[in-house]
Motif scaffolding. Structure first.
Motif, mmCIF file in Angstrom:
data_model
loop_
_atom_site.group_PDB
_atom_site.id
_atom_site.type_symbol
_atom_site.label_atom_id
_atom_site.label_comp_id
_atom_site.label_asym_id
_atom_site.label_seq_id
_atom_site.Cartn_x
_atom_site.Cartn_y
_atom_site.Cartn_z
ATOM 1 N N GLY A 275 -69.807 41.900 -22.920
ATOM 2 C CA GLY A 275 -70.113 40.837 -21.977
ATOM 3 C C GLY A 275 -68.816 40.258 -21.450
ATOM 4 N N CYS A 276 -68.930 39.219 -20.638
ATOM 5 C CA CYS A 276 -67.708 38.649 -20.050
ATOM 6 C C CYS A 276 -67.008 37.705 -21.016
ATOM 7 N N HIS A 277 -67.665 37.312 -22.104
ATOM 8 C CA HIS A 277 -67.005 36.511 -23.125
ATOM 9 C C HIS A 277 -67.570 36.876 -24.490
ATOM 10 N N THR A 278 -66.837 36.481 -25.531
ATOM 11 C CA THR A 278 -67.209 36.787 -26.909
ATOM 12 C C THR A 278 -67.259 35.484 -27.696
ATOM 13 N N ILE A 279 -68.333 35.310 -28.464
ATOM 14 C CA ILE A 279 -68.505 34.112 -29.283
ATOM 15 C C ILE A 279 -68.528 34.526 -30.748
ATOM 16 N N GLU A 280 -67.834 33.760 -31.583
ATOM 17 C CA GLU A 280 -67.927 33.903 -33.040
ATOM 18 C C GLU A 280 -68.694 32.694 -33.564
ATOM 19 N N VAL A 281 -69.718 32.946 -34.366
ATOM 20 C CA VAL A 281 -70.496 31.850 -34.954
ATOM 21 C C VAL A 281 -71.106 32.302 -36.274
ATOM 22 N N ASN A 282 -70.817 31.584 -37.331
ATOM 23 C CA ASN A 282 -71.413 31.817 -38.657
ATOM 24 C C ASN A 282 -71.416 33.284 -39.076
ATOM 25 N N GLY A 283 -70.310 33.978 -38.841
ATOM 26 C CA GLY A 283 -70.192 35.373 -39.249
ATOM 27 C C GLY A 283 -70.757 36.382 -38.271
ATOM 28 N N TYR A 284 -71.269 35.939 -37.141
ATOM 29 C CA TYR A 284 -71.819 36.830 -36.120
ATOM 30 C C TYR A 284 -70.967 36.791 -34.850
ATOM 31 N N VAL A 285 -71.150 37.831 -34.035
ATOM 32 C CA VAL A 285 -70.511 37.926 -32.731
ATOM 33 C C VAL A 285 -71.618 37.917 -31.680
ATOM 34 N N ILE A 286 -71.440 37.095 -30.664
ATOM 35 C CA ILE A 286 -72.390 37.020 -29.557
ATOM 36 C C ILE A 286 -71.629 37.463 -28.314
ATOM 37 N N GLU A 287 -72.134 38.476 -27.634
ATOM 38 C CA GLU A 287 -71.507 38.993 -26.415
ATOM 39 C C GLU A 287 -72.297 38.546 -25.201
ATOM 40 N N GLY A 288 -71.619 37.901 -24.278
ATOM 41 C CA GLY A 288 -72.236 37.582 -23.003
ATOM 42 C C GLY A 288 -73.109 36.340 -23.024
ATOM 43 N N HIS A 289 -73.973 36.243 -22.027
ATOM 44 C CA HIS A 289 -74.750 35.045 -21.724
ATOM 45 C C HIS A 289 -76.085 34.996 -22.472
ATOM 46 N N VAL A 290 -76.060 35.196 -23.777
ATOM 47 C CA VAL A 290 -77.270 35.165 -24.596
ATOM 48 C C VAL A 290 -77.819 33.735 -24.623
ATOM 49 N N LEU B 268 -81.211 34.248 -34.315
ATOM 50 C CA LEU B 268 -80.275 35.073 -35.076
ATOM 51 C C LEU B 268 -79.767 34.320 -36.298
ATOM 52 N N LEU B 269 -79.349 33.084 -36.110
ATOM 53 C CA LEU B 269 -78.791 32.304 -37.217
ATOM 54 C C LEU B 269 -79.847 31.952 -38.259
ATOM 55 N N ALA B 270 -81.094 31.837 -37.859
ATOM 56 C CA ALA B 270 -82.175 31.557 -38.810
ATOM 57 C C ALA B 270 -82.577 32.809 -39.585
ATOM 58 N N GLU B 271 -82.639 33.965 -38.913
ATOM 59 C CA GLU B 271 -83.086 35.208 -39.549
ATOM 60 C C GLU B 271 -81.997 35.896 -40.363
ATOM 61 N N ARG B 272 -80.719 35.751 -39.950
ATOM 62 C CA ARG B 272 -79.567 36.321 -40.645
ATOM 63 C C ARG B 272 -79.696 37.827 -40.920
#
Length: 121
Positions: free
Chosen positions: A49-64, A72-76
Motif C-alpha cells: 500500500g502507500c503506507h505501512t502501519i505497525e500496531v500490536n505486533g501486526y503490519v497494516i498495509e494501505g487504507h484498511v 484483527l486486533l480482537a481475533e489475533r
C-alpha cells in the motif's frame, strides 16, 4: 500505532485521521525508507500500500478501514499483517465515492502461507 509514509504523500494523513476518529492513537512518521520497512515486514509486492502501519505486533498495509483493524486486533490470527493493496477510491483517507467492495488480504505467518482474503468491506 505508528504509520510510516512517504513525506510527499497526503492521503496517508487522511487515513491517520480516520483511525484517530475511530479511537486509535496514531503517530505519523514521514520517511524515505518505506521500501525497507515493507521489506523488513515481508510485505508481498502485490499487497503493498502507500503506507505501512505497525500496531500490536501486526503490519497494516494501505487504507484498511478501522473496523477491520479492530477485528484483527480482537481475533489475533497467526499472520504478519493485512493489506488493502493500492489506493482504492473511497477508502478511508482517499477521496471520491466507494465504487466497489474492498478486498483485504492477510500475509505472513502460519495462517497465511499465501495471501488470503481476510475481509470484504
Amino acid at each position: 500505532m505508528t504509520l510510516y509514509k512517504n513525506p510527499q504523500c497526503g492521503c496517508c494523513e487522511g487515513h491517520a485521521e480516520h483511525l484517530r476518529q475511530n479511537g486509535f492513537d496514531v503517530e505519523v512518521i514521514a520517511t524515505h525508507d518505506l521500501p525497507l520497512i515493507k521489506q523488513e515486514h515481508q510485505v508481498p509486492m502485490e499487497l503493498a500500500g502507500c503506507h505501512t502501519i505497525e500496531v500490536n505486533g501486526y503490519v497494516i498495509e494501505g487504507h484498511v478501514p478501522a473496523d477491520v483493524i479492530k477485528r484483527l486486533l480482537a481475533e489475533r490470527p497467526d499472520i504478519e499483517g493485512i493489506s488493502l493493496p493500492g489506493m482504492p477510491t473511497g477508502s478511508p483517507g482517499m477521496g471520491g465515492p466507494k465504487t466497489e467492495p474492498f478486498t483485504i488480504y492477510t500475509f505472513g505467518g502460519e495462517d497465511a502461507v499465501e495471501p488470503q482474503i481476510y475481509a470484504v468491506e
